[in-house]
Design a protein around this motif. Structure first.
Motif, PDB file in Angstrom:
ATOM      1  N   LYS A 252       0.853  -1.194   0.000  1.00 15.17           N
ATOM      2  CA  LYS A 252       0.000   0.000   0.000  1.00 15.17           C
ATOM      3  C   LYS A 252       0.882   1.236   0.000  1.00 15.17           C
ATOM      4  O   LYS A 252       1.986   1.235   0.557  1.00 15.17           O
ATOM      5  N   ASP A 253       0.380   2.319  -0.616  1.00 24.71           N
ATOM      6  CA  ASP A 253       1.113   3.569  -0.532  1.00 24.71           C
ATOM      7  C   ASP A 253       0.551   4.427   0.592  1.00 24.71           C
ATOM      8  O   ASP A 253      -0.341   4.006   1.335  1.00 24.71           O
ATOM      9  N   ASN A 254       1.062   5.639   0.735  1.00 26.14           N
ATOM     10  CA  ASN A 254       0.652   6.523   1.821  1.00 26.14           C
ATOM     11  C   ASN A 254      -0.766   7.049   1.677  1.00 26.14           C
ATOM     12  O   ASN A 254      -1.300   7.687   2.588  1.00 26.14           O
TER      13      ASN A 254
ATOM     14  N   ILE B 131      -0.521  -1.297  -4.456  1.00 25.43           N
ATOM     15  CA  ILE B 131       0.500  -1.312  -5.512  1.00 25.43           C
ATOM     16  C   ILE B 131       0.760  -2.775  -5.858  1.00 25.43           C
ATOM     17  O   ILE B 131       1.332  -3.518  -5.055  1.00 25.43           O
TER      18      ILE B 131
ATOM     19  N   THR C 251       7.225   6.260  -9.169  1.00 23.39           N
ATOM     20  CA  THR C 251       5.961   5.880  -8.554  1.00 23.39           C
ATOM     21  C   THR C 251       4.782   6.579  -9.214  1.00 23.39           C
ATOM     22  O   THR C 251       3.634   6.340  -8.868  1.00 23.39           O
TER      23      THR C 251
ATOM     24  N   PHE D 194       7.481   4.172  -1.317  1.00 26.08           N
ATOM     25  CA  PHE D 194       6.050   3.934  -1.535  1.00 26.08           C
ATOM     26  C   PHE D 194       5.219   4.715  -0.513  1.00 26.08           C
ATOM     27  O   PHE D 194       4.056   5.030  -0.770  1.00 26.08           O
TER      28      PHE D 194
ATOM     29  N   ARG E 113       4.438   8.682  -1.855  1.00 26.71           N
ATOM     30  CA  ARG E 113       3.960   8.787  -3.232  1.00 26.71           C
ATOM     31  C   ARG E 113       3.058  10.009  -3.415  1.00 26.71           C
ATOM     32  O   ARG E 113       2.259  10.349  -2.534  1.00 26.71           O
TER      33      ARG E 113
END
Length: 329
Positions: free
Chosen positions: A3-5, A10, A269, A300, A303
């Motif tokens: 997971k991204d912020n 992802i 990204t 990540f 992003r």
């Protein structure tokens, strides 16, 4: 699961294996071509496999092989065969211009390539030459026939360009009547290797759809698959579908699940960022897999929320000179 912020999953890597291309599409690069990377500047296949293996272990499920044109790189089939054996990787797909692809389509089928995106902006031979600066349309159409014959899921990608190929929109749509493929129209993006970056887009996704509706008023919206970058439509009685990708207006960022890796190992990204991490350099400096994973998780977690934020960040670093051929377009 990665997971991204912003809470986005992802699970999709676009890997550009080369910056070189055998076409010279005007919207992608200058007529004389780009300043090609030296072999030593490219990631080796071994380095690519190492990074792919790491990313798959972290949650990447799908890898798309891009370029440049992937089939101009020597021994690409050997690399694809090795990649197909990665445990945990669920899907490999390829984006190609089709000029060199027809002879290897049976081998692609054999190693399990599930889908191919074929770049084709026009069905008119003269316009094809005008756009690509090469007279190669017959070879591209041969690749299309072979992909369909071997039952490989096929998507045609057409960049819509004002004054260049808007007359091809309807002929391309008409392919879906008898052929089980998806024809996808893409908004032109500002990556042509120079500074000619437009501010206003003449043909956005709304105008493209309105043009199709003039001939096919019965066209209907259909559900978009998860993480889809395209708005998808179907014309009753047609075997294929139509998609429209709002690449410039960037309306799909909220569900973006993809990251990009350039031929020289730069991780992006977002398509519009300047690159956030050089993985090739990390590997050549002897950094361990564990430390690379930690660094990946960190980037990540930082992003950009969308392409506009990412583009603003790169513009703050100076003028943009970038070609789609160098970033996996």
């Amino acid at each position: 699961m990665l997971k991204d912020n912003h809470g986005r999953t992802i699970n999709y890597l676009r890997l550009a294996v080369t910056d070189r291309c055998n076409l010279r599409c005007f919207y992608c690069m200058p007529e004389e071509g780009n300043e090609w990377l030296l072999r030593s500047e490219l990631m080796t296949y071994e380095e690519m496999l190492r990074i792919c293996s790491l990313l798959v272990s972290m949650g990447i499920e799908k890898i798309r092989i891009t370029g440049g044109e992937p089939f101009v790189r020597k021994d690409i089939m050997q690399f694809l065969t090795s990649l197909s054996k990665l445990k945990g990787l669920q899907q490999i797909s390829i984006t190609t211009n089709g000029v060199l692809t027809a002879p290897v389509v049976p081998d692609l089928k054999k190693i399990g390539i599930q889908s191919v995106n074929l770049s084709l902006d026009t069905l008119d031979r003269n316009r094809f030459f005008s756009i690509t600066r090469r007279d190669e349309l017959p070879k591209v159409l041969e690749t299309l026939d072979s992909l369909l014959y071997h039952n490989i899921e096929t998507k045609l990608n057409a960049v819509v360009m004002d004054g260049k190929n808007t007359d091809d929109i309807i002929p391309l749509v008409e392919l879906t009547k008898e052929l089980p493929l998806s024809v996808r129209f893409i908004e032109e993006m500002p990556f042509n290797g120079g500074e000619n970056h437009y501010q206003n887009l003449a043909w956005d996704h709304i105008r493209i759809l309105d043009t199709i509706k003039e001939t096919y008023p019965e066209i209907k919206k259909i559900p978009d698959p998860p993480y889809s970058t395209s708005y998808n439509y179907h014309i009753p009685s047609h075997k294929g579908d139509v998609g429209i990708i709002a690449a410039y207006t960037r309306s799909f960022c909220g569900t973006c699940n993809r990251i990009r890796l350039t031929p020289q190992g730069m991780l992006k990204t977002c398509l519009y960022d300047a690159g956030v991490l050089n993985l090739k350099e990390m590997m050549r400096e002897g950094i361990s897999d564990v430390d690379i994973k930690i660094t990946l998780l960190n980037v990540f977690g930082q992003r950009a929320i969308d392409g506009w934020e990412a583009e603003k960040g790169r513009k703050e670093k100076g003028p943009v000179h970038e070609s789609m051929a160098t970033i996996g377009g």
